[in-house]
Design a protein around this motif. Structure first.
Motif, PDB file in Angstrom:
ATOM      1  N   GLY A  79       0.729  -1.170   0.176  1.00  0.00           N
ATOM      2  CA  GLY A  79      -0.030  -0.126   0.011  1.00  0.00           C
ATOM      3  C   GLY A  79       0.891   1.423   0.052  1.00  0.00           C
ATOM      4  O   GLY A  79       1.985   1.193   0.244  1.00  0.00           O
ATOM      5  N   PRO A  80       0.214   2.204  -0.389  1.00  0.00           N
ATOM      6  CA  PRO A  80       0.918   3.649  -0.655  1.00  0.00           C
ATOM      7  C   PRO A  80       1.506   4.153   0.731  1.00  0.00           C
ATOM      8  O   PRO A  80       2.592   4.812   0.708  1.00  0.00           O
ATOM      9  CB  PRO A  80       0.102   4.562  -1.305  1.00  0.00           C
ATOM     10  N   GLN A  81       0.761   3.797   1.807  1.00  0.00           N
ATOM     11  CA  GLN A  81       0.987   4.272   3.184  1.00  0.00           C
ATOM     12  C   GLN A  81       2.523   4.012   3.598  1.00  0.00           C
ATOM     13  O   GLN A  81       3.396   4.524   4.211  1.00  0.00           O
ATOM     14  CB  GLN A  81       0.055   3.929   4.366  1.00  0.00           C
ATOM     15  N   ARG A  82       3.018   2.590   3.137  1.00  0.00           N
ATOM     16  CA  ARG A  82       4.258   2.206   3.244  1.00  0.00           C
ATOM     17  C   ARG A  82       5.408   3.068   2.481  1.00  0.00           C
ATOM     18  O   ARG A  82       6.323   3.175   2.932  1.00  0.00           O
ATOM     19  CB  ARG A  82       4.527   0.657   3.015  1.00  0.00           C
ATOM     20  N   MET A  83       4.908   3.189   1.288  1.00  0.00           N
ATOM     21  CA  MET A  83       5.896   3.886   0.492  1.00  0.00           C
ATOM     22  C   MET A  83       5.900   5.661   0.600  1.00  0.00           C
ATOM     23  O   MET A  83       7.083   5.960   0.418  1.00  0.00           O
ATOM     24  CB  MET A  83       5.462   3.789  -1.073  1.00  0.00           C
ATOM     25  N   THR A  84       5.178   6.078   1.321  1.00  0.00           N
ATOM     26  CA  THR A  84       5.098   7.411   1.390  1.00  0.00           C
ATOM     27  C   THR A  84       5.500   7.831   3.042  1.00  0.00           C
ATOM     28  O   THR A  84       5.682   8.893   3.412  1.00  0.00           O
ATOM     29  CB  THR A  84       3.668   8.093   1.008  1.00  0.00           C
ATOM     30  N   ARG A  85       5.391   6.991   4.097  1.00  0.00           N
ATOM     31  CA  ARG A  85       5.855   7.122   5.217  1.00  0.00           C
ATOM     32  C   ARG A  85       7.170   7.461   5.211  1.00  0.00           C
ATOM     33  O   ARG A  85       8.118   6.878   5.200  1.00  0.00           O
ATOM     34  CB  ARG A  85       5.546   5.686   6.028  1.00  0.00           C
ATOM     35  N   ARG A  86       7.377   8.651   5.977  1.00  0.00           N
ATOM     36  CA  ARG A  86       8.866   9.070   6.273  1.00  0.00           C
ATOM     37  C   ARG A  86       9.339   8.168   7.609  1.00  0.00           C
ATOM     38  O   ARG A  86       8.832   8.199   8.539  1.00  0.00           O
ATOM     39  CB  ARG A  86       8.674  10.576   6.695  1.00  0.00           C
ATOM     40  N   PRO A  87      10.879   7.905   7.169  1.00  0.00           N
ATOM     41  CA  PRO A  87      11.386   7.601   8.468  1.00  0.00           C
ATOM     42  C   PRO A  87      11.364   8.395   9.521  1.00  0.00           C
ATOM     43  O   PRO A  87      11.530   9.630   9.391  1.00  0.00           O
ATOM     44  CB  PRO A  87      12.814   7.087   7.804  1.00  0.00           C
ATOM     45  N   LEU A  88      11.569   7.883  10.706  1.00  0.00           N
ATOM     46  CA  LEU A  88      11.831   8.774  11.895  1.00  0.00           C
ATOM     47  C   LEU A  88      12.931   9.510  11.914  1.00  0.00           C
ATOM     48  O   LEU A  88      12.764  10.798  12.487  1.00  0.00           O
ATOM     49  CB  LEU A  88      11.605   7.896  13.181  1.00  0.00           C
ATOM     50  N   VAL A  89      13.822   9.345  11.349  1.00  0.00           N
ATOM     51  CA  VAL A  89      15.382   9.909  11.316  1.00  0.00           C
ATOM     52  C   VAL A  89      14.942  11.219  10.665  1.00  0.00           C
ATOM     53  O   VAL A  89      15.586  12.256  10.806  1.00  0.00           O
ATOM     54  CB  VAL A  89      16.118   9.186  10.815  1.00  0.00           C
ATOM     55  N   PHE A  90      14.083  11.389   9.844  1.00  0.00           N
ATOM     56  CA  PHE A  90      13.780  12.768   9.081  1.00  0.00           C
ATOM     57  C   PHE A  90      12.740  13.611   9.937  1.00  0.00           C
ATOM     58  O   PHE A  90      12.277  14.627   9.465  1.00  0.00           O
ATOM     59  CB  PHE A  90      12.847  12.307   7.562  1.00  0.00           C
ATOM     60  N   GLY A  91      12.160  13.280  11.153  1.00  0.00           N
ATOM     61  CA  GLY A  91      11.342  14.077  11.721  1.00  0.00           C
ATOM     62  C   GLY A  91      10.000  13.497  11.449  1.00  0.00           C
ATOM     63  O   GLY A  91       9.615  12.614  10.924  1.00  0.00           O
ATOM     64  N   ILE A  92       9.008  14.228  12.381  1.00  0.00           N
ATOM     65  CA  ILE A  92       7.660  13.781  12.309  1.00  0.00           C
ATOM     66  C   ILE A  92       6.856  14.581  11.428  1.00  0.00           C
ATOM     67  O   ILE A  92       5.520  14.265  11.333  1.00  0.00           O
ATOM     68  CB  ILE A  92       7.110  13.994  13.619  1.00  0.00           C
ATOM     69  N   ALA A  93       7.497  15.389  10.569  1.00  0.00           N
ATOM     70  CA  ALA A  93       6.640  16.436   9.562  1.00  0.00           C
ATOM     71  C   ALA A  93       5.935  15.225   8.519  1.00  0.00           C
ATOM     72  O   ALA A  93       6.508  14.375   8.397  1.00  0.00           O
ATOM     73  CB  ALA A  93       7.590  17.309   8.929  1.00  0.00           C
ATOM     74  N   LYS A  94       4.870  15.563   8.292  1.00  0.00           N
ATOM     75  CA  LYS A  94       3.906  15.055   7.066  1.00  0.00           C
ATOM     76  C   LYS A  94       4.770  14.888   6.085  1.00  0.00           C
ATOM     77  O   LYS A  94       5.209  15.862   5.447  1.00  0.00           O
ATOM     78  CB  LYS A  94       2.605  15.408   6.984  1.00  0.00           C
ATOM     79  N   SER A  95       4.643  13.547   5.352  1.00  0.00           N
ATOM     80  CA  SER A  95       5.394  13.500   4.002  1.00  0.00           C
ATOM     81  C   SER A  95       4.565  13.969   2.826  1.00  0.00           C
ATOM     82  O   SER A  95       3.315  14.276   2.982  1.00  0.00           O
ATOM     83  CB  SER A  95       5.403  11.997   3.572  1.00  0.00           C
ATOM     84  N   THR A  96       5.465  14.693   2.002  1.00  0.00           N
ATOM     85  CA  THR A  96       4.756  15.402   1.010  1.00  0.00           C
ATOM     86  C   THR A  96       4.623  14.451  -0.406  1.00  0.00           C
ATOM     87  O   THR A  96       4.326  15.035  -1.384  1.00  0.00           O
ATOM     88  CB  THR A  96       5.403  16.644   0.510  1.00  0.00           C
TER      89      THR A  96
END
Length: 130
Positions: A79-96
């Motif tokens: 699912g797209p949620q896996r591919m668009t989820r940002r790794p925690l190392v990038f912070g908690i900002a929402k993925s664009t």
């Protein structure tokens, strides 16, 4: 456009369904019989189609590339949620990142992999790609 379900949401398109299915297939007694009857015919047609598209690529290279292709494909099928989820190392900002961008990225990666120079045992031993 429908919103993709979150990982913990029930639904027919949830990544959890595919993950549970794969875990079950690979852990059931008789796994080989199931794979032989239901998976291998599909795999065979897919590999034959790749052979037609990649004429001249030795079978061993083709199979390696096919096997390396299956991982990203399964990841994308989760699912797209896996591919668009940002790794925690990038912070908690929402993925664009949007799912269509993920598909373009994955397509570019896989096409490049299938067209990469050969790495057979002879060229690998010399350190030179063909």
């Amino acid at each position: 456009m429908r919103r993709a379900p979150a990982d913990n949401e029930p639904g027919e398109h949830s990544s959890l369904v595919l993950t549970q299915f794969l875990a079950r297939v690979y852990s059931i007694p008789g796994e080989k019989d199931f794979l032989k009857a239901d998976y291998y015919p599909v795999r065979r047609r897919f590999v034959l189609a790749l052979q037609m598209c990649l004429r001249g690529l030795p079978s061993d290279d083709l199979l390696w590339r096919y096997n390396m292709f299956v991982g990203p494909l399964m990841y994308a099928m989760n699912g797209p949620q896996r591919m668009t989820r940002r790794p925690l190392v990038f912070g908690i900002a929402k993925s664009t990142v949007r799912p269509k961008a993920c598909i373009r990225q994955m397509t570019a990666l896989l096409v490049s992999g299938f067209h990469a120079p050969r790495h057979d045992s002879e060229s690998a031993a010399s350190g030179v790609a063909r």
